[in-house]
Design an enzyme around this catalytic site. Structure first.
Site, PDB file in Angstrom:
ATOM      1  N   ASP A 494       1.032  -1.095  -0.178  1.00 30.71           N
ATOM      2  CA  ASP A 494       0.000  -0.118  -0.146  1.00 30.71           C
ATOM      3  C   ASP A 494       0.959   1.299  -0.078  1.00 30.71           C
ATOM      4  O   ASP A 494       2.023   1.121   0.388  1.00 30.71           O
ATOM      5  CB  ASP A 494      -0.908   0.089   1.186  1.00 30.71           C
ATOM      6  CG  ASP A 494      -1.749   1.150   1.322  1.00 30.71           C
ATOM      7  OD1 ASP A 494      -2.462   1.510  -0.015  1.00 30.71           O
ATOM      8  OD2 ASP A 494      -2.295   1.632   2.412  1.00 30.71           O
ATOM      9  N   LYS A 495       0.631   2.266  -0.334  1.00 24.68           N
ATOM     10  CA  LYS A 495       1.244   3.578  -0.551  1.00 24.68           C
ATOM     11  C   LYS A 495       1.189   4.471   0.726  1.00 24.68           C
ATOM     12  O   LYS A 495       2.295   4.303   1.580  1.00 24.68           O
ATOM     13  CB  LYS A 495       0.846   4.572  -1.622  1.00 24.68           C
ATOM     14  CG  LYS A 495       1.725   5.480  -1.952  1.00 24.68           C
ATOM     15  CD  LYS A 495       1.549   6.391  -3.114  1.00 24.68           C
ATOM     16  CE  LYS A 495       0.368   7.461  -2.805  1.00 24.68           C
ATOM     17  NZ  LYS A 495       0.640   8.395  -1.821  1.00 24.68           N
ATOM     18  N   THR A 496      -0.072   4.862   0.951  1.00 24.43           N
ATOM     19  CA  THR A 496       0.018   5.998   2.219  1.00 24.43           C
ATOM     20  C   THR A 496      -0.199   5.125   3.361  1.00 24.43           C
ATOM     21  O   THR A 496      -0.754   4.166   3.655  1.00 24.43           O
ATOM     22  CB  THR A 496      -1.327   6.552   2.059  1.00 24.43           C
ATOM     23  OG1 THR A 496      -1.515   7.317   0.811  1.00 24.43           O
ATOM     24  CG2 THR A 496      -1.462   7.958   3.146  1.00 24.43           C
ATOM     25  N   PHE A 624     -16.424  10.020   3.978  1.00 23.44           N
ATOM     26  CA  PHE A 624     -15.813   9.223   2.762  1.00 23.44           C
ATOM     27  C   PHE A 624     -15.737   7.770   2.305  1.00 23.44           C
ATOM     28  O   PHE A 624     -15.948   6.988   3.379  1.00 23.44           O
ATOM     29  CB  PHE A 624     -14.187   9.536   2.970  1.00 23.44           C
ATOM     30  CG  PHE A 624     -13.335   9.196   2.243  1.00 23.44           C
ATOM     31  CD1 PHE A 624     -13.226   9.963   0.739  1.00 23.44           C
ATOM     32  CD2 PHE A 624     -12.595   7.693   2.048  1.00 23.44           C
ATOM     33  CE1 PHE A 624     -12.485   9.657  -0.184  1.00 23.44           C
ATOM     34  CE2 PHE A 624     -11.616   7.397   1.044  1.00 23.44           C
ATOM     35  CZ  PHE A 624     -11.461   8.254  -0.076  1.00 23.44           C
ATOM     36  N   ARG A 680       0.015  14.525  -3.404  1.00 27.08           N
ATOM     37  CA  ARG A 680      -1.404  14.128  -3.153  1.00 27.08           C
ATOM     38  C   ARG A 680      -2.301  15.344  -3.459  1.00 27.08           C
ATOM     39  O   ARG A 680      -2.444  16.409  -2.576  1.00 27.08           O
ATOM     40  CB  ARG A 680      -1.514  13.607  -1.775  1.00 27.08           C
ATOM     41  CG  ARG A 680      -3.038  13.268  -1.491  1.00 27.08           C
ATOM     42  CD  ARG A 680      -3.033  11.645  -2.003  1.00 27.08           C
ATOM     43  NE  ARG A 680      -4.563  11.482  -1.380  1.00 27.08           N
ATOM     44  CZ  ARG A 680      -4.685  10.655  -0.245  1.00 27.08           C
ATOM     45  NH1 ARG A 680      -3.774  10.538   0.498  1.00 27.08           N
ATOM     46  NH2 ARG A 680      -6.024  10.251  -0.106  1.00 27.08           N
ATOM     47  N   ASP A 879      -1.302  -1.203   5.833  1.00 26.92           N
ATOM     48  CA  ASP A 879      -1.726  -0.480   7.303  1.00 26.92           C
ATOM     49  C   ASP A 879      -3.057  -1.295   7.713  1.00 26.92           C
ATOM     50  O   ASP A 879      -3.197  -0.908   8.843  1.00 26.92           O
ATOM     51  CB  ASP A 879      -2.153   1.105   7.089  1.00 26.92           C
ATOM     52  CG  ASP A 879      -3.509   1.391   6.279  1.00 26.92           C
ATOM     53  OD1 ASP A 879      -3.955   0.488   5.767  1.00 26.92           O
ATOM     54  OD2 ASP A 879      -3.310   2.514   5.864  1.00 26.92           O
ATOM     55  N   GLY A 880      -3.850  -2.143   7.068  1.00 23.22           N
ATOM     56  CA  GLY A 880      -4.657  -2.866   7.693  1.00 23.22           C
ATOM     57  C   GLY A 880      -6.244  -2.243   7.708  1.00 23.22           C
ATOM     58  O   GLY A 880      -7.333  -2.832   7.732  1.00 23.22           O
ATOM     59  N   ALA A 881      -6.334  -1.123   6.958  1.00 22.42           N
ATOM     60  CA  ALA A 881      -7.486  -0.340   6.718  1.00 22.42           C
ATOM     61  C   ALA A 881      -8.425  -0.735   5.674  1.00 22.42           C
ATOM     62  O   ALA A 881      -9.556  -1.519   5.946  1.00 22.42           O
ATOM     63  CB  ALA A 881      -7.426   1.091   6.792  1.00 22.42           C
ATOM     64  N   ASP A 883      -6.969  -3.047   3.548  1.00 26.03           N
ATOM     65  CA  ASP A 883      -6.308  -4.268   3.001  1.00 26.03           C
ATOM     66  C   ASP A 883      -6.707  -5.524   3.406  1.00 26.03           C
ATOM     67  O   ASP A 883      -5.813  -6.471   3.144  1.00 26.03           O
ATOM     68  CB  ASP A 883      -4.780  -3.811   2.900  1.00 26.03           C
ATOM     69  CG  ASP A 883      -4.546  -2.404   2.483  1.00 26.03           C
ATOM     70  OD1 ASP A 883      -5.102  -2.151   1.438  1.00 26.03           O
ATOM     71  OD2 ASP A 883      -3.692  -1.764   3.160  1.00 26.03           O
TER      72      ASP A 883
END
Length: 1219
Positions: A494-496, A624, A680, A879-881, A883
Site C-alpha cells: 500500500d502507499k499511504t 468518505f 497528493r 496498514d490494515g484499513a 487491505d
C-alpha cells in the site's frame, strides 16, 4: 438419480462444497461392529480419521432431499471431506405460529423477507407436508432445505436480497412479538459461541491423533520386547508434548472466547410494535430487530444498518485501523430524486452506514428527540466478526510443496519399512525363531524406520523463528505461514502510511476564480481567506470528532484542519438532552484569525461595532467512501438562511460532479504537473442549497441529491513524504530479485511518481498506462496504451522505437527473473474491465504491472489472486484499513499496526515500518532451510538406524535398550533441537531456497549421504566379522568373555541372551553409527546464504563437541560402568584404532560430498537439464520466456487493444493501431 444424490452448495464461493445424501444401513453397522471387534478397535480409529469411509461404511446412498446424513467435500484443490447429521426443527408446539406456513417459508428461502401477514402466501411453492424443517450444521452455519432450489442453502439475513427502500418501508418499525419468536426459532441464539473444550475432550482428541496412536503402538511393542527405558522415555516425551499442545490449544480457545465474550451477553433496547421499547438480552436479537444505540456507546453484538442518527465507531478489532470512523444513517431512497429506490443493500457497499459486530461505538448523535436506531441485518456467525472467528476456528489447509513432499517421503519410509519387515520375517523363519519373537522383531523395524520425533523436529525451526520475529515486533497468528514467507518473490505495498509517511503535510492551495487557477498559496490562515468558501470547506468537510477532549479522526483531515487553525466544538450530552434536539458540531476561526474590529468613536455606538460571531454548523455528513472517492457535508453559517454543501475528494471525481463551466480548461494539465511531482492532490467544491431544504429534510436526503451541480473551488496540495527506510528496503528486495508492486487508492500519476522516487521504477524505465474502457453504445471494450513520458507528445509522435524499451532479463537464469525495463500502470476501473473482457492479457500485465492506483479493497484482493494465478508467491504489506481481504488472501500478509495481533492478517508488525518485510522473508527462508536440514537429518537418522538394526538382525543380534536410548535421546533430540537454533542470515540474497524436498540437489544430497553411511557401516560390520581375535590376555579390559569374542561362535542355542547384544558387531555398528549421526548433522547444518553459519550456533556446536568427545572417550578408553549400561563389548585396542580410522574417513567423505553438492550440484544439474531445454515450472517464468521473442509486446504508444465481440468466454482480443 445421480443429480439428485450429489449437489453443490455455496456455489461460486470460497467454501463451495459438493453434497451427497446417505441413509443409515443396519446391516452395514453390524458389519462395522464386527470389524471393530476383530481389529481390536483399529477400524474404529480408521473411520474416525476418515469421515468419507465412515459414512460409506455405515450408510447407503439416498436422495439429498430425504437423507439422514450428508457427506460434504470441498471443491478446492484440497478436497477435504466432512460429514453432518440431518436435524429436524419441530414447530408444531410453537405458540402464535402457523407451523405449516413456517416450514414452507423457510423451505423456499424466505425466512426473513416476508412480513408476518403474508407468510401463508408461500404455501403454493411448498412440496413438503411435514411440520418439521430439515437442516444440518457445518462450521457453525445452519443449512436449511430449500424447496425453491431443491438443495440445502444457508439462512440469509437482511444483508442479501433486500433493497434500501425495503429497509425503511418494511423493517424500520421493528418486529412484533410473534415475528420475533418466529425468527428466533429459525436463527437461534445470537452469539458467536466459542466454547472452550474441557481438558478431557481436548486430551481425547489429541491422543487420537494418528501420530500419538503410532507412538502408543510403538510403546506397547517396546514394552513387550522389554525395551522399558526407551518406551518410558517416549512416554515422557509424548506426555510433555501432549501437555504442551493442550496448553497451547486451550490458551488459543480462551483468547478467542475472551475476544468474543465482550458482547456475547449485554442488555439492549429494541423497538416493538406501537413504538414500544423493550429491553432484551443481545442473545435474543434476530435479523429485523430495530436496536437502539445508547448515547454512551456500546460494543456491537450484531451487524446492523443505521437508519437514524450518527455514530463514531472504533473498528480496530476488524481492520487494525485505530482511527475512529464516522457512521451515518443509510440514505432513505423514498426522497431520492434520481429514483434509486431499488438499490440493494449490502454491508460491504454500504459499510459507512453499517455497524459491524465487535466494533465499539464511542459516541452517538441524534436529531430532534429521535433515538439512534439500527436494523439488525446479521447475527451470530453470519456477522463480519463471526466470519473472522470461523476463519480462525476452521482455517483453510495450507498448500505448501514442502508438506506435500514430506508426506511423500514418509510414504517412502513406510515402503522401506515394509521391505525390512519382510526381510526380518524371512530371516527369522530361516533361523527357526519363535512366532512371538518374529512378530515383535518384524514390527520393531517399522517403529525404527518411521521416527516418532519427526513432527516435533519439523516444527522446531518454525517455533524458534516465531520467537525471533516476536523480538523484532512481528507477531504471528499462523506459524505455518512462516515457512511459506521464505518463498515470497513478489510483495505488494500500500502507499499511504506504508511506503510514505502516515501524515500528510499541507504544501499549499490553488484556488479557482472566474474559472481560472490563481497562483499557488501557502498561507491558508490569512485574514483574506478566513471567511472564504474555500476555507469554510476545509473547516467543515471532514469526519473529525472530539474523544475525551482530543481531536481525533483521519490523519489527512487532521492536517487540513490544523493548517487553518480553526476550533471545533461538539455539544455535550447535557446540552443535547436540554434542547431535545441534535446540537450540530460547530467550527469557527480562533479570535486571532478574524479581522480586527473597527474602533468606535462613540461609546454609545460600541455595541454595533463589535464583530459579528462567525461560525459554521455541520448539519449533515456523508462520510468518505473508498468506492466513491469523495465525502461531503451540509453546513449552515450562523445567520445565513440557506445551507451550503461542501465536497472534497479525488480531483477527477470532484470535477465530474461540478458544473463544466466552473472547471478551468487547464485542470488536467495542472493536476498532472502536481501528481508527477508526487503530490497528493484533493479537489474542493461548493454549492448553495435551495432555501426550501429544511433541517429535517437534510437528515433524510440522499447523497446523490447533494453531490451534483457543484462549483469547482480549487485544489489542496498535500505533500506525502517517503518514509526514511522505504528506498533502502525496496533496494534490498530488488537485489534479492523480489518484485515490488504498489497497490493504492491514490491518483495514478501520484502513485507513478512515488514509485519512481522510492526506486520501484528506475529513472530509465518506461511506464505504460493501460486505460481500459468498458463496452458502451454497442462498442466493444478496449484498452488505450499511453506512455507517461510521452503523454504530452502523443499527437506529434505515433510510435516509439521498440529498442527504446529493451526486453531482456536482468539475469541469465529464469530463476533470477526480474521484471524487464517497462512497467504497466492502471487504475481500479481499468483493472476490472481487463479482468472481465481481456482475460488472456491478464497474465502479461501481471508479469509487468507495477502500479495499481485507485484500487478499491475488493480489487486489491482480486489483484493478489491474479498474481497467484501466474505462480507468484505473493506478500502483501498494508496498514490494515482497506487491505484486509488482500492481507488474508496473500501467502504472507503483513499488517502495519500498533496492535499486538490482528485477526485480519497472518502477521502484524508493531512498528509501522516496511523494514518488517525483509525481516519476515529472512526468517521465513531461515525457517524453511531449517525444515529442510532437519528433514534430511531425520531421514538419515531413520535409514542409518534401520540399516544398523537390519545388519544386526542378520546375525540375530540387535542394539541394546540403552544404546537405543542414548542414540534417540542424547544424540538425536539434542542435535535436532539445537541445529534449529541458527538465526537468519543478516541480509537477503538473490538466491531462493528450494520450495520442496523433491528437487535434484536435495535428493542427491540425501541419497549420497545414505550411500556413504550404509557403505561405511557395511565396511565396519563385515571387516569385524573377518577380524581375528587376539589372545584373551591382549584384551585391555582383562575380561573373560571368550564366548562372545567371535561372532561365528555366538549363537549355538546355549549362550546367554546378553551375548546377543554384547558382541563385536554390535559394538562396531553402535560406535560407527553414533558418529554418523553427528557427522550428517554437521554436514546438513547449513549456514549462508539463508542462515547464520553453524559455528555461530553455540548450543549446537557445544552439544556436538560434547557428544563427539564423550563417544570418542568411551571408544578409546573404555569405562566399565558405561560399557555395562550401554552393553558395549570391550574390544581390543587395535580394533578401536581401526574404528577411529573408519569414522574419520566417513566424516571427511560425508562433509566433502555435501559441500560439493552445495557448490556444484545445482550447476551440474542445470547443465545436464539444459541439454533438453527444460520448460520452466512457474507460469510467470514460462510467460517471460515467451514474451522475449514477441515483437508485438509491449504495445506501442497510441495503440488500442479491442476485445472481440464474438467470443467473450476466453477474453480473446486483437490489437488495432490507430493512425
Amino acid at each position: 438419480m445421480d443429480k439428485e444424490e450429489r449437489k453443490t452448495i455455496n456455489k461460486g464461493q470460497e467454501d463451495e462444497m459438493e453434497i451427497h445424501g446417505y441413509n443409515l444401513c443396519r446391516w452395514k453397522l453390524a458389519m462395522v461392529f464386527v470389524g471393530v471387534i476383530c481389529t481390536g478397535g483399529f477400524l474404529l480409529l480408521l473411520l474416525y480419521w476418515l469421515p468419507e469411509w465412515r459414512v460409506k461404511a455405515t450408510c447407503v446412498r439416498a436422495a439429498v432431499k430425504d437423507c439422514e446424513v450428508v457427506l460434504l467435500r470441498t471443491t478446492d484443490e484440497f478436497r477435504v471431506w466432512f460429514c453432518a447429521k440431518i436435524h429436524f426443527l419441530p414447530v408444531e408446539n410453537q405458540p402464535n405460529l402457523n407451523a405449516k406456513c413456517l416450514v414452507n417459508e423457510v423451505s423456499n428461502g424466505h425466512a426473513v423477507h416476508l412480513t408476518e401477514e403474508n407468510r401463508c402466501e408461500m404455501n403454493k411453492y411448498s412440496q413438503s407436508q411435514s411440520q418439521q424443517m430439515r437442516y444440518f450444521t457445518h462450521h457453525s452455519i445452519r443449512y436449511f432445505w430449500n424447496d425453491a432450489i431443491h438443495n440445502f442453502d444457508f439462512l440469509k439475513g437482511l444483508d442479501e436480497g433486500v433493497s434500501c427502500a425495503s429497509l425503511y418501508e418494511k423493517h424500520s418499525a421493528g418486529l412484533t412479538q410473534g415475528m420475533h419468536a418466529y425468527r428466533k426459532l429459525i436463527y437461534g441464539v445470537n452469539e458467536i459461541a466459542v466454547k472452550v473444550p474441557s481438558v478431557f475432550k481436548l486430551l481425547i482428541k489429541e491422543v487420537l491423533n494418528p501420530f500419538y496412536i503410532f507412538q502408543l503402538f510403538s510403546v506397547i511393542l517396546w514394552s513387550v520386547d522389554e525395551y522399558y527405558y526407551y518406551a518410558l522415555a517416549i512416554v515422557i516425551m509424548s506426555v510433555v508434548s501432549i501437555i504442551s499442545s493442550l496448553y497451547s490449544i486451550r490458551k488459543q480457545y480462551v483468547m478467542l472466547h475472551d475476544m468474543v465474550a465482550t458482547h456475547s451477553t449485554v442488555r439492549v433496547s429494541v423497538c416493538r410494535e406501537n413504538e414500544e421499547i423493550e429491553e432484551i438480552f443481545s442473545t435474543d436479537l434476530v435479523p429485523g430487530d430495530v436496536m437502539i444505540i445508547p448515547l454512551n456507546g456500546t460494543v456491537m453484538p450484531c451487524d446492523a444498518v443505521l437508519i437514524n442518527g450518527t455514530c463514531i465507531v472504533n473498528e480496530s478489532m476488524l481492520t487494525g485501523e485505530s482511527v475512529p470512523v464516522t457512521k451515518t444513517n443509510l440514505p432513505n431512497p423514498s426522497v431520492d430524486v434520481k429514483g434509486m429506490g431499488e438499490e440493494q443493500y449490502s454491508p460491504e457497499t454500504h459499510k459507512r452506514h453499517t455497524l459491524f459486530c465487535g466494533t465499539t461505538v464511542i459516541q452517538t448523535r441524534f436529531y430532534t428527540g429521535e433515538l439512534v436506531k439500527a436494523i439488525v441485518v446479521r447475527t451470530g456467525f453470519s456477522t463480519s466478526k463471526g466470519q473472522l472467528v470461523r476463519s480462525i476456528l476452521y482455517p483453510k489447509p495450507t498448500d505448501f510443496k514442502l508438506y506435500r513432499d514430506a508426506y511423500l517421503f514418509l510414504l517412502c519410509l513406510v515402503v522401506v519399512a515394509g521391505i525390512g519387515f519382510i526381510y526380518t520375517i524371512i530371516n527369522s523363519i530361516l533361523n527357526e525363531k519363535e512366532v512371538q519373537e518374529i512378530i515383535i522383531k518384524s514390527l520393531d523395524i517399522i517403529t525404527i524406520t518411521v521416527p516418532p520425533a519427526l513432527p516435533a523436529a519439523m516444527t522446531a525451526g518454525i517455533v524458534y523463528a516465531q520467537r525471533r520475529l516476536k523480538k523484532v515486533g512481528i507477531f504471528c497468528i499462523s506459524p505455518q505461514r512462516i515457512n511459506i514467507c521464505g518463498q515470497l518473490n513478489l510483495v505488494c505495498f500500500d502507499k499511504t502510511g506504508t511506503l510514505t509517511e502516515d501524515g500528510l503535510d499541507l504544501w499549499g492551495i490553488q484556488r479557482v476564480e472566474n474559472t481560472r487557477f490563481l497562483l499557488p498559496e501557502d498561507n491558508v490562515c490569512s485574514e483574506m481567506l478566513v471567511k472564504s468558501q474555500f476555507v469554510a470547506c476545509m473547516a467543515t468537510c471532514h469526519s473529525l470528532t472530539k474523544i475525551e477532549g482530543v481531536l481525533s479522526g483521519d490523519p489527512l483531515d487532521l492536517k487540513m484542519f490544523e493548517a487553518i487553525g480553526w476550533i471545533l466544538e461538539e455539544a455535550t450530552e447535557e446540552e443535547t438532552a436540554l434542547h431535545n434536539r441534535i446540537m450540530p458540531t460547530v467550527v469557527r476561526p480562533s479570535k486571532q484569525l478574524l479581522p480586527e474590529p473597527t474602533t468606535a468613536g462613540n461609546q454609545e455606538m460600541e455595541l454595533f461595532e463589535l464583530p459579528a460571531i462567525y461560525e459554521i454548523g455541520i448539519v449533515r455528513q456523508f462520510p468518505f467512501s473508498s468506492a466513491l472517492q469523495r465525502m461531503s457535508v451540509v453546513a449552515r453559517t450562523l445567520g445565513e438562511k440557506r445551507m451550503d454543501a461542501y465536497m472534497k475528494g479525488a480531483p477527477e471525481v470532484v470535477a465530474s460532479l461540478c458544473k463544466p463551466e466552473t472547471v478551468p480548461v487547464d485542470f488536467e494539465k495542472v493536476l498532472e504537473d502536481y501528481t508527477k511531482q508526487g503530490f497528493r492532490v484533493i479537489a474542493l467544491a461548493h454549492r448553495k442549497l435551495e432555501s426550501k431544504l429544511t433541517w429535517h429534510k437534510v437528515q433524510h436526503i440522499s447523497r446523490d441529491a447533494i453531490e451534483n451541480n457543484m462549483d469547482f473551488m480549487g485544489l489542496i496540495i498535500m505533500q506525502n513524504k517517503l518514509k526514511q527506510e522505504t528506498p533502502a528496503v525496496l533496494e534490498d528486495l530488488h537485489k534479492a530479485n523480489i518484485r515490488t508492486v504498489m497497490v493504492t487508492g491514490d491518483n495514478m500519476l501520484t502513485a507513478v511518481s512515488v514509485a519512481r522516487d522510492c526506486g520501484m521504477i528506475l529513472p530509465q524505465d518506461k511506464v505504460i498506462i493501460a486505460e481500459a474502457l468498458p463496452p458502451k453504445d454497442g462498442k466493444v471494450a478496449k484498452i488505450n496504451w499511453h506512455y507517461t513520458d510521452s503523454l504530452s507528445q502523443c499527437s506529434e509522435s505515433s510510435a516509439i522505437d521498440s529498442e527504446a524499451i529493451p526486453i531482456k532479463l536482468a539475469h541469465d537464469s529464469l530463476e533470477d527473473l526480474e521484471v524487464t525495463r517497462y512497467h504497466f500502470a492502471m487504475n481500479g476501473k481499468s483493472f476490472s474491465v481487463i479482468l472481465e473482457h481481456f482475460q488472456d492479457l491478464v497474465p502479461k500485465l501481471m508479469l509487468h504491472g507495477t502500479v495499481f492506483a485507485r484500487m478499491a479493497p475488493d480489487q486489491k484482493t482480486q489483484l493478489v489472486e491474479a498474481l497467484q494465478n501466474v505462480d507468484y508467491f505473493v506478500g502483501m504489506c498494508g496498514d490494515g484499513a482497506n487491505d484486509c481481504g488482500a492481507l488474508k488472501r496473500a501467502h504472507g500478509g503483513i499488517s502495519l499496526s500498533e496492535l499486538e495481533a490482528s485477526v485480519a492478517s497472518p502477521f502484524t508488525s508493531k512498528t509501522p515500518s516496511i523494514s518488517c518485510v525483509p525481516n519476515l522473508i529472512r526468517e521465513g527462508r531461515a525457517a524453511l532451510m531449517t525444515s529442510f536440514c532437519v528433514f534430511k537429518f531425520m531421514a538419515l537418522y531413520s535409514i542409518i538406524q534401520y540399516f544398523s538394526v537390519t545388519l544386526l538382525y542378520s546375525i540375530l543380534s540387535n542394539l541394546g535398550d540403552f544404546q537405543f536410548l542414548f542414540i534417540d535421546l542424547a544424540i538425536i533430540l539434542v542435535v535436532v533441537f539445537t541445529m534449529s537454533l541458527n538465526p537468519a542470515w543478516k541480509e537477503l540474497v538473490a538466491q531462493r531456497p528450494p520450495s520442496g524436498l523433491i528437487s535434484g540437489a536435495l535428493l542427491f544430497s540425501v541419497l549420497s549421504q545414505i550411500v556413504i553411511s550404509v557403505g561405511f557401516q557395511s565396511l565396519g560390520f563385515f571387516w569385524v566379522k573377518q577380524y581375528k581375535v587376539c589372545d584373551p590376555n591382549s584384551d585391555v579390559c582383562n575380561t573373560t568373555r571368550s564366548a562372545c569374542w567371535n561372532s561365528s561362535h555366538l549363537y549355538n542355542g546355549t549362550e546367554l541372551d546378553s551375548c546377543k547384544i554384547q558382541n563385536y558387531e554390535n559394538t562396531t555398528v553402535f560406535f560407527i553409527s553414533s558418529f554418523q549421526y553427528l557427522t550428517v548433522a554437521v554436514a546438513f547444518s547449513k549456514g549462508k546464504p539463508f542462515r547464520q553459519p553453524c559455528y555461530k550456533n553455540y548450543f549446537f556446536v557445544i552439544s556436538v563437541i560434547i557428544l563427539y568427545v564423550f563417544i570418542l572417550f568411551i571408544m578409546l578408553h573404555p569405562v566399565a560402568s558405561v560399557d555395562q549400561v550401554l552393553e558395549i563389548m570391550c574390544v581390543p585396542y587395535q580394533w578401536r584404532i581401526y574404528m577411529l580410522i573408519i569414522v574419520l574417513i566417513n566424516a571427511f567423505v560425508s562433509i566433502t560430498v555435501e559441500e560439493s553438492v552445495d557448490r556444484w550440484g545445482k550447476c551440474c544439474l542445470s547443465w545436464a537439464l539444459s541439454c533438453r531445454k527444460k520448460t520452466p515450472k512457474a507460469k510467470y517464468m514460462y510467460l517471460a520466456q515467451e514474451l522475449r521473442f514477441d515483437p508485438e509486446w509491449p504495445p506501442k504508444p497510441q495503440t488500442t487493444t479491442e476485445a472481440k465481440a464474438v467470443v467473450k468466454e476466453n477474453g480473446s482480443c486483437q490489437i488495432i493501431t490507430i493512425a
